[in-house]
Design an enzyme around this catalytic site. Structure first.
Site, mmCIF file in Angstrom:
data_model
loop_
_atom_site.group_PDB
_atom_site.id
_atom_site.type_symbol
_atom_site.label_atom_id
_atom_site.label_comp_id
_atom_site.label_asym_id
_atom_site.label_seq_id
_atom_site.Cartn_x
_atom_site.Cartn_y
_atom_site.Cartn_z
ATOM 1 N N SER A 1 0.845 -1.197 0.000
ATOM 2 C CA SER A 1 0.000 0.000 0.000
ATOM 3 C C SER A 1 0.872 1.236 0.000
ATOM 4 C CB SER A 1 -0.895 0.009 1.244
ATOM 5 O OG SER A 1 -1.585 1.236 1.356
ATOM 6 N N TYR B 1 -1.766 -1.254 10.262
ATOM 7 C CA TYR B 1 -1.918 -1.531 8.833
ATOM 8 C C TYR B 1 -0.697 -1.016 8.075
ATOM 9 C CZ TYR B 1 -3.779 -1.362 4.081
ATOM 10 O OH TYR B 1 -3.966 -1.518 2.730
#
Length: 177
Positions: A74, A88
């Protein structure tokens, strides 16, 4: 289950796309100060350990297929994001590092390992508010589409990328520049 379905057949591609990004009860991002230890463990089990366990468990089938592995990291793995939490983000940064390590380890077996690092992509997870807030600051002035992400994954799994391994391809409309 996957091995049973393959029944000894070659595996040509493994896409590690599962990921979780928990939020606080009020919807805000969880920080390094507010993320419970259990949440850290859950996030790292899904976002980091699952990809390595799948790759290890499917090594023989990937070797048979001269397979490619694509890990989905990401944009938040390299910068603080207004919505993605700390667990995350760090799990995705760790997955980027794992991708490089795996590329080194799996290359002698004829298996390429790469990653993609999407920014904001128009999926059910992306709220209209997030899109409205971030699209103006993305150089392409829009969020990406799942099809645009899929095309990069397809390329990384194809013969056209036969000499590409250990790379992390950003898919973010220039959001990282």
């Amino acid at each position: 289950m996957i091995k049973e379905r393959l029944n000894g057949a070659p595996l040509h591609a493994l896409i590690n796309n599962a990921g979780i990004s928990p939020k606080a009860a009020d919807g805000r991002r969880l920080t390094s100060l507010t993320t419970p230890v259990e949440t850290w463990m859950d996030v790292f089990h899904v976002n980091l350990l699952a990809p390595i366990l799948l790759a290890q468990g499917l090594l023989d089938e990937l070797k048979l297929g001269s397979g490619a592995i694509v890990n989905v990291t990401s944009i938040v793995g390299s910068r603080v994001h207004p919505f993605a939490g700390t667990a995350y983000a760090t799990s995705k940064a760790a997955l980027a590092c794992l991708t490089r390590e795996m590329a080194h380890d799996y290359a002698p077996h004829g298996i390429r390992v790469n990653a993609i690092a999407p920014g904001e992509i128009k999926t059910d997870i992306l709220s209209p508010e997030t899109e409205a807030l971030l699209a103006p600051i993305i150089p392409m002035h829009r969020v990406g589409t799942p099809d645009e992400v899929a095309k990069v994954i397809f390329f990384l799994c194809s013969e056209a990328a036969s000499y590409v391994t250990g790379a992390e391809v950003p898919i973010n409309g220039g959001q990282h520049v």
